[in-house]
Design an enzyme around this catalytic site. Sequence first.
Site, mmCIF file in Angstrom:
data_model
loop_
_atom_site.group_PDB
_atom_site.id
_atom_site.type_symbol
_atom_site.label_atom_id
_atom_site.label_comp_id
_atom_site.label_asym_id
_atom_site.label_seq_id
_atom_site.Cartn_x
_atom_site.Cartn_y
_atom_site.Cartn_z
ATOM 1 N N GLY A 8 0.767 -1.296 0.043
ATOM 2 C CA GLY A 8 -0.101 -0.056 -0.034
ATOM 3 C C GLY A 8 0.712 1.275 -0.075
ATOM 4 N N ASN A 112 -5.998 -0.328 14.942
ATOM 5 C CA ASN A 112 -5.708 1.236 14.819
ATOM 6 C C ASN A 112 -4.298 1.226 15.559
ATOM 7 O OD1 ASN A 112 -5.455 4.133 16.134
ATOM 8 N ND2 ASN A 112 -7.374 4.307 15.369
ATOM 9 N N HIS A 143 -15.421 9.569 10.094
ATOM 10 C CA HIS A 143 -14.174 9.450 9.127
ATOM 11 C C HIS A 143 -14.472 10.338 8.008
ATOM 12 C CE1 HIS A 143 -12.781 6.129 11.876
ATOM 13 N NE2 HIS A 143 -11.712 6.437 11.427
ATOM 14 N N LYS A 147 -13.517 6.697 3.335
ATOM 15 C CA LYS A 147 -13.588 5.461 4.125
ATOM 16 C C LYS A 147 -14.625 4.443 3.584
ATOM 17 C CE LYS A 147 -12.864 3.428 8.584
ATOM 18 N NZ LYS A 147 -11.573 2.852 8.044
ATOM 19 N N THR A 154 -11.627 0.311 14.492
ATOM 20 C CA THR A 154 -11.343 1.002 15.373
ATOM 21 C C THR A 154 -12.771 1.114 16.496
ATOM 22 O OG1 THR A 154 -9.543 2.390 14.873
ATOM 23 C CG2 THR A 154 -10.425 2.933 16.798
#
Length: 254
Positions: A8, A112, A143, A147, A154
């Site tokens: 990534g 997280n 968020h 997303k 989390t």
Amino acid sequence: MVKVILNGCSGKMGSVISNLAETKFPNVEIVAGIDNNTKAQRPYPIFAKPEDCNVSYDVLLDFSRADALKSLVEFSKKTKKPLILCSTGYTAEDLKFIEESSKEIPLFRSANMSIGINLVNNLLKKVAPVLYENFDIELVERHHNQKVDAPSGTALLLAHTIQDSLKEETKLLYGREGIAKREKNEICVNTVRGGGIIGDHEVIFAGDGEVIEINHKAISRDVFAIGALKACEYMADKTKAGKYSMDDVLQLNF
């Protein structure tokens, strides 16, 4: 020197991790990246798939998407190196696969990577059992609008920590609609998606005469990158198969 392959590497977090590794972690070197976008400007080679990597390394760090899981695990098994999973959105089947894979390789997973969130998570283990009898528990996570998974990994981590800390059986709800009275054993996780919110998590203990809120706001992606790089340092010498987490890295147990 800890040599890291970053899956990534061309994404937002990949960019932050690459920069911080170069400027603030002198003992960590990103030696290669894996990404569909192999044209990103990075000071290391980028490969399209794990199996294409021919670079010597110590730790494989994943900060991408859940659908990369199986190829990363297979690569780690082949190379016999630790795998660090920082992605979210895993299905129940994925989590079972992670559990089984940890019997064969050193496997680190955290929903997280922020130090603050992991402190909050450990705090909830102590706070929730004390407050549950007289307080209703709700969670709100916020968020950015890009997303793709909801609720956030989390938020689920925090909710499950609360559930596991209680003697009473509780049930998780994801948002509310319709007409119904709140039941005592409900813990509701509410989701907000909008703008460029990096990550806000709020745990609400609502009593009749007082409300206690435990909040964590990420104001920079650096906090996740720092946690990930600390995990790389911690996992670099691990050869024993097993599950590892930020609790191990930070030595949290209170």
